[in-house]
Design a protein around this motif. Sequence first.
Motif: not given
Ligand SMILES: *Cc1c(COP(=O)(O)O)cnc(C)c1O
Length: 374
Positions: A163, A187, A192
């Motif tokens: 992730d 993401s 981000k």
């Molecule tokens: C932001 C985030 C997500 C999800 O991303 P989205 O684009 O908002 O669906 C998943 N894991 C982590 C650690 C995140 O910070």
Amino acid sequence: MSIERVPQATPLEGFRRYQAEYEDAALDVLRGGHYILGPQVAAFEQSFAQYLDQGDANGTVVGVASGLDALVIALRALGIGAGDEVIVPANTYIASVMAITMNGATPVFVEPDKYFNIDPRKLESCITDKTRAVMAVHLFGQACQMDKIAGVCQSVGLRLVEDCAQSHGARFNGQMTGTFGDAGCFSFYPTKNLGAFGDGGAVWCRTPELAAQIRVLRNYGSSTRYHNDVVGYNSRLDELQSALLLVKLRHLNELTEERRTIADRYNAEIVNPLIARPECADGCEHVYHQYVIRVANKQMRQELQDHLGSRGIDTLIHYPIPPHLATCYRSLGHKRGDFPVTEDMSDTILSVPVFNGMSSSQISRVIEAINEFK
Ligand SMILES: *Cc1c(COP(=O)(O)O)cnc(C)c1O
């Protein structure tokens, strides 16, 4: 007169810096008449793969509609479903866990190390005969100990999914996060490090076969129009976001450097003995998605947050409720005390402002306010 607030994070200053480039790119797409799965998506997928693979282009990137979708679809394409267990850090954003349970699999939580990331020493004891995968989350912009984690996955035969929602450009021993396992999930939520101007996400895939499966899953389970092989999703990255992401990707190295410069000042100038600064692990190049400080207890954290708030400085807690204690996961049967390291972190951490375009006087205000806290 009220003082101007320092936001915890904002995408606006980053937009302003390259405003003309973004506006040109957006207008080209609007005038081009192609809005979903077109040339911009293909160009972005290729550029992002090159960025991640840094020369030895082995992987394939597939754009999807969000970071959550990237995780959900990657796990599904790897064949993870009901009856399977997936090891995941207890200290993470809930999306990591939802991606597991949305596939019908069971999350098995592991406590973090002092770097806020999954503790590799605690990994092996969580493995059962149902374990199918490990999800490594590079929280706050710092890579997990990927040599150890990948080593465990290889020796036991587990899938490895990363992730990388907070770790665009972060490396471990020189290698980009997202490229250590089977799939790296990103993401592009606006705040981000590589943020779009709406929702977006992508999966880096080790094999072309996995990439092909994800391409099918993101588009109604269809590889040929109106022929549906599996029940899929509508999870496509759109042309407008891809064009804007291409602009930001060109500047990502300088944007990352800017975040590091802010963190360097915090590291050097926050000297209050009540405040613990974040530590950087060996082999990690932190990209400071968040700059997370810690105090001794929950009450002091509240006092610090109030103190900073009264001086016009916004802060956030990432995250106030660990996933195992979330209402939606009551059925997993966990209770307070099951993951004490995670629970203590969530009671004592505070994310202070860090964002592209933060001015040096804003940085100074944050430092002074933190140092004045007693
Ligand atoms: C932001 C985030 C997500 C999800 O991303 P989205 O684009 O908002 O669906 C998943 N894991 C982590 C650690 C995140 O910070």
